[in-house]
Design an enzyme around this catalytic site. Sequence first.
Site, PDB file in Angstrom:
ATOM      1  N   CYS A 158       0.822  -1.207   0.000  1.00 47.63           N
ATOM      2  CA  CYS A 158       0.000   0.000   0.000  1.00 47.63           C
ATOM      3  C   CYS A 158       0.856   1.257   0.000  1.00 47.63           C
ATOM      4  O   CYS A 158       0.330   2.370  -0.014  1.00 47.63           O
ATOM      5  CB  CYS A 158      -0.918   0.014   1.227  1.00 47.63           C
ATOM      6  SG  CYS A 158      -2.050  -1.373   1.288  1.00 47.63           S
ATOM      7  N   CYS A 205      -1.058   9.329   7.380  1.00 44.19           N
ATOM      8  CA  CYS A 205       0.356   8.944   7.440  1.00 44.19           C
ATOM      9  C   CYS A 205       0.926   9.101   8.852  1.00 44.19           C
ATOM     10  O   CYS A 205       1.883   8.424   9.220  1.00 44.19           O
ATOM     11  CB  CYS A 205       1.171   9.794   6.477  1.00 44.19           C
ATOM     12  SG  CYS A 205       0.648   9.650   4.753  1.00 44.19           S
TER      13      CYS A 205
END
Length: 200
Positions: free
Chosen positions: A40, A111
């Site tokens: 990913c 993130c």
Amino acid sequence: MAKWTYSDKVKDHFMNPRNILREDNEADFHGIGQTGNIKCGDEMIVYIKVDPDTLTITDCKWRTYGCASAIASTSILSEMVIGMTLDQAYAITAKDILKELDGLPDNKVHCSVLGDKALRAAIDDYYRKNGMEDRVRTKGAKVVCQCMQVTDEDIEHAVLDGARSFLELQEMTKIGTDCGECKEEAQNVMTGYIQKHFGL
């Protein structure tokens, strides 16, 4: 010229990341934690050294395959935790990291969860290696989102904090923000916890 959409602090930690593990000396560390999924595009590994007498983190290094936000987030996290006890470091959240960075663009907030999750995994690894399994907090948790390492316990906590839709769950946990393969299972787990705690 495109405008830089990150804060000066994010830019600094991306351009000049602190505490990256540059040598293959993993054996020197007392706890190692990994999160994310390379397929990913984001994977994070955090390494910690711990003073066994005070259970204080004396060093924190990391490696990542990730974007500027993931690099900056983990760089600043590695500075934040040195000198903290394991309990204090375990309690750090993505919100704490975002505040320290002066924020991130909305589409990059997911993130920032990589570093703190990898840190908690490293702390749990330290406990397991040193006969303190009773202090491991992720024991028994089932990972629902492999990309972001969101567990069923994370979903339960989000429900208790008010999540009632998948969008709200995403906002709280960043679940399903990469490949999205976990959406159906995540919705089912969330519905189960809503029924368990609120009978809805």
